[in-house]
Write a protein that holds these residues in place. Structure first.
Motif, mmCIF file in Angstrom:
data_model
loop_
_atom_site.group_PDB
_atom_site.id
_atom_site.type_symbol
_atom_site.label_atom_id
_atom_site.label_comp_id
_atom_site.label_asym_id
_atom_site.label_seq_id
_atom_site.Cartn_x
_atom_site.Cartn_y
_atom_site.Cartn_z
ATOM 1 N N SER A 135 0.846 -1.184 0.000
ATOM 2 C CA SER A 135 0.000 0.000 0.000
ATOM 3 C C SER A 135 0.883 1.235 0.000
ATOM 4 N N PHE A 136 0.256 2.363 -0.191
ATOM 5 C CA PHE A 136 1.042 3.594 -0.210
ATOM 6 C C PHE A 136 1.772 3.785 1.113
ATOM 7 N N SER A 137 1.123 3.416 2.205
ATOM 8 C CA SER A 137 1.808 3.610 3.486
ATOM 9 C C SER A 137 2.959 2.613 3.647
ATOM 10 N N ASP A 138 2.831 1.425 3.043
ATOM 11 C CA ASP A 138 3.971 0.494 3.038
ATOM 12 C C ASP A 138 5.155 1.117 2.309
ATOM 13 N N VAL A 139 4.836 1.761 1.204
ATOM 14 C CA VAL A 139 5.887 2.380 0.396
ATOM 15 C C VAL A 139 6.562 3.488 1.182
ATOM 16 N N GLN A 141 6.794 3.714 4.388
ATOM 17 C CA GLN A 141 7.648 3.108 5.404
ATOM 18 C C GLN A 141 8.974 2.653 4.824
ATOM 19 N N LEU A 142 8.884 2.050 3.653
ATOM 20 C CA LEU A 142 10.109 1.606 2.974
ATOM 21 C C LEU A 142 10.986 2.802 2.649
ATOM 22 N N ALA A 143 10.366 3.831 2.085
ATOM 23 C CA ALA A 143 11.125 5.000 1.647
ATOM 24 C C ALA A 143 11.769 5.720 2.829
ATOM 25 N N ALA A 144 11.151 5.604 3.981
ATOM 26 C CA ALA A 144 11.674 6.270 5.175
ATOM 27 C C ALA A 144 13.008 5.668 5.630
ATOM 28 N N ARG A 145 13.305 4.454 5.131
ATOM 29 C CA ARG A 145 14.536 3.785 5.554
ATOM 30 C C ARG A 145 15.769 4.289 4.829
ATOM 31 N N TYR A 146 15.551 5.094 3.827
ATOM 32 C CA TYR A 146 16.686 5.522 3.016
ATOM 33 C C TYR A 146 16.619 7.024 2.797
ATOM 34 N N GLN A 178 13.918 -2.996 -5.576
ATOM 35 C CA GLN A 178 14.777 -4.157 -5.769
ATOM 36 C C GLN A 178 15.270 -4.686 -4.424
ATOM 37 N N ALA A 179 15.541 -3.768 -3.522
ATOM 38 C CA ALA A 179 15.999 -4.157 -2.199
ATOM 39 C C ALA A 179 14.907 -4.905 -1.447
ATOM 40 N N MET A 180 13.692 -4.472 -1.693
ATOM 41 C CA MET A 180 12.540 -5.116 -1.068
ATOM 42 C C MET A 180 12.474 -6.591 -1.471
#
Length: 405
Positions: A135-139, A141-146, A178-180
């Motif tokens: 979901s957008f919020s998953d994205v 969260q992922l984006a927040a890691r970098y 890709q990292a995901m």
RNA sequence: GGGCAGGUACCGAAGUGGUCAACCGGGGCAGACUGUAAAUCUGCUGGGCUCCGCCCUACGGAGGUUCGAAUCCUUCCCUGCCCA
């Protein structure tokens, strides 16, 4: 049973540019042996360009070596990421593809990849299976890691940024996607070309962020194309496809510049190191003729993807056409519509597809590139009788029999 | 939202009212040579024709000014930079 750690590491290092971190990989292998559990070896496949060539084979071959060591190859068909389009190397944003297209291409990719890979110890997955469900919020969260600064470390991003070439936000997301994948499949090792190093490292970081043991990375060199300068790619038309005919394959290898012969020996023909070194030395001191080294390489490559017989036939044909300037053993025949079984030479070349336009045909003829029945003609307006079949040769390697319908 | 700079053939990049199918470089193609479809050198590189000349189409898109536009004007689209 797995081979010993040292044996495995030797195989893994063979031909690789970087293996890092090495000590971590050693530990992973030790554990794998101890627990009798294969490692997950990840390779991401880009199905937006499903025509595999011997440049892709470098890394596929490495994956095959892992399979032979008893590990599990996980081929990720990047059907989802293909919709983003990895900006790698290219200075422009790539066109995006639809999920449907990439699914079909993925299938074709797989068929070609299994020319090299074993079917056992192979798992094939599509990354739309998980990326498509985020979901957008998953994205977020992922984006927040970098961070942006981290992403801009990537060479091509920073180059584009500095020289004012646009970078869209979705391209920035590519390495994260890709990292995901690495996190999803719990990759122990990820393979890729040297151009992938950045993405592979991001994979480590993201795995850590998701509490997964980070992967090790193995990068392989990028094979130059037949022009000897640019990396092999379909768009540059300097590639040798895995599905090329023996004849084409042989000819294309023969057309590489002398300077990259040993590269091809090592990374395309997979000659053992000592043999490559011997030829390297021979070329340097003049005891090995470059042409012969090329012939040997070309034969081996054709043998790899076809057969020994095919390689020999391709060699003989090559000698015949280019060394002895004779005819190939098989020449296509084509029938054309012609009034009174007669036709102007220019029209003939266009009608048979030997030239894309009459202007181009005219040029070819005037430059002496066209032979009819082995006789040079320089008159573009010449009429050609076609009641009997005539042999038309354009350039050095296009032969065609033509006859009126 | 405002200011500035740009968008030229496969790519890069000149040209800023006629001599422009558009300099130059790369790529591609052809020829010569050779050891091969290597290297090197030479030529060509929008399309059509009743072919030493003529005619179309083309310089982000659409209009316009002009005898004449890639070049000037209007408008739209796209990109970068700076400001907000």
């Amino acid at each position: 049973m797995f081979p010993s750690v040292n044996e495995q590491m030797d195989v893994i290092r063979d031909g690789a540019i970087e293996v890092l971190p090495e000590d971590e990989l050693v530990r992973k292998i030790e554990n794998s042996i101890k627990n009798n559990k294969p490692l997950n070896i990840k390779l991401g496949a880009d199905p937006s360009r499903p025509d595999l060539h011997i440049g892709h084979a470098v890394v596929l071959h490495k994956l095959r070596q892992f399979q032979d060591l008893g590990h599990k190859a996980i081929l990720i068909i990047g059907d989802f990421t293909a919709m983003i389009g990895d900006p790698t190397g290219k200075s422009k944003t790539r066109p995006q593809s639809t999920l449907e297209e990439t699914r079909i291409n993925g299938q074709s990719y797989l068929e070609q990849a299994t020319i090299i890979l074993k079917r056992e110890n192979l798992e094939v997955v599509y990354n739309s299976d998980w990326l498509g469900k985020m979901s957008f919020s998953d994205v977020i969260q992922l984006a927040a890691r970098y961070t942006v600064a981290q992403l801009l470390e990537r060479d091509d991003f920073s180059k584009r940024f500095k020289s004012g070439i646009p970078i869209s936000v979705h391209e920035l997301l590519y390495p994260l996607a890709q990292a995901m994948d690495s996190a999803q499949i719990k990759a122990d090792v990820e393979l890729g070309g040297t151009d992938q190093k950045f993405n592979l490292i991001v994979g480590r970081e993201i795995q850590k962020a998701y509490g997964i043991e980070p992967q090790c990375i193995v990068t392989m060199p990028l094979l130059e194309g037949t022009d000897g300068v640019e990396k092999m790619s379909k768009s540059l038309d300097n590639y040798i496809a895995l599905t090329d005919s023996p004849r084409e394959m042989f000819g294309k290898v023969m057309s590489i510049p002398d300077t990259i012969i040993t590269r091809y020996m090592r990374y395309a023909a997979f000659f053992p190191d000592n043999q490559v070194k011997a030829v390297e030395k021979g070329l340097a001191d003049g005891t090995v003729h470059p042409r012969n080294a090329k012939v040997e390489t070309a034969m081996k490559i054709v043998e790899l993807y076809h057969s020994k017989q095919a390689a020999e036939a391709a060699f003989e044909e090559f000698e015949r056409i280019f060394k002895n300037k004779e005819l190939p053993d098989e020449i296509e025949e084509m029938q054309v519509e012609a009034d009174n079984a007669e036709m102007g030479l220019m029209d003939l070349l266009v009608a048979t597809g030997l030239a894309p336009s009459k202007k181009e045909a005219k040029r070819l003829i005037e430059q002496g590139g066209v032979l009819v029945d082995q006789n040079k003609t320089d008159d573009p307006f010449q009429r050609i009788q076609l009641s009997n079949k005539r042999l038309v040769k354009v350039g050095k390697r296009k032969f065609l029999y033509v006859v009126a319908k």
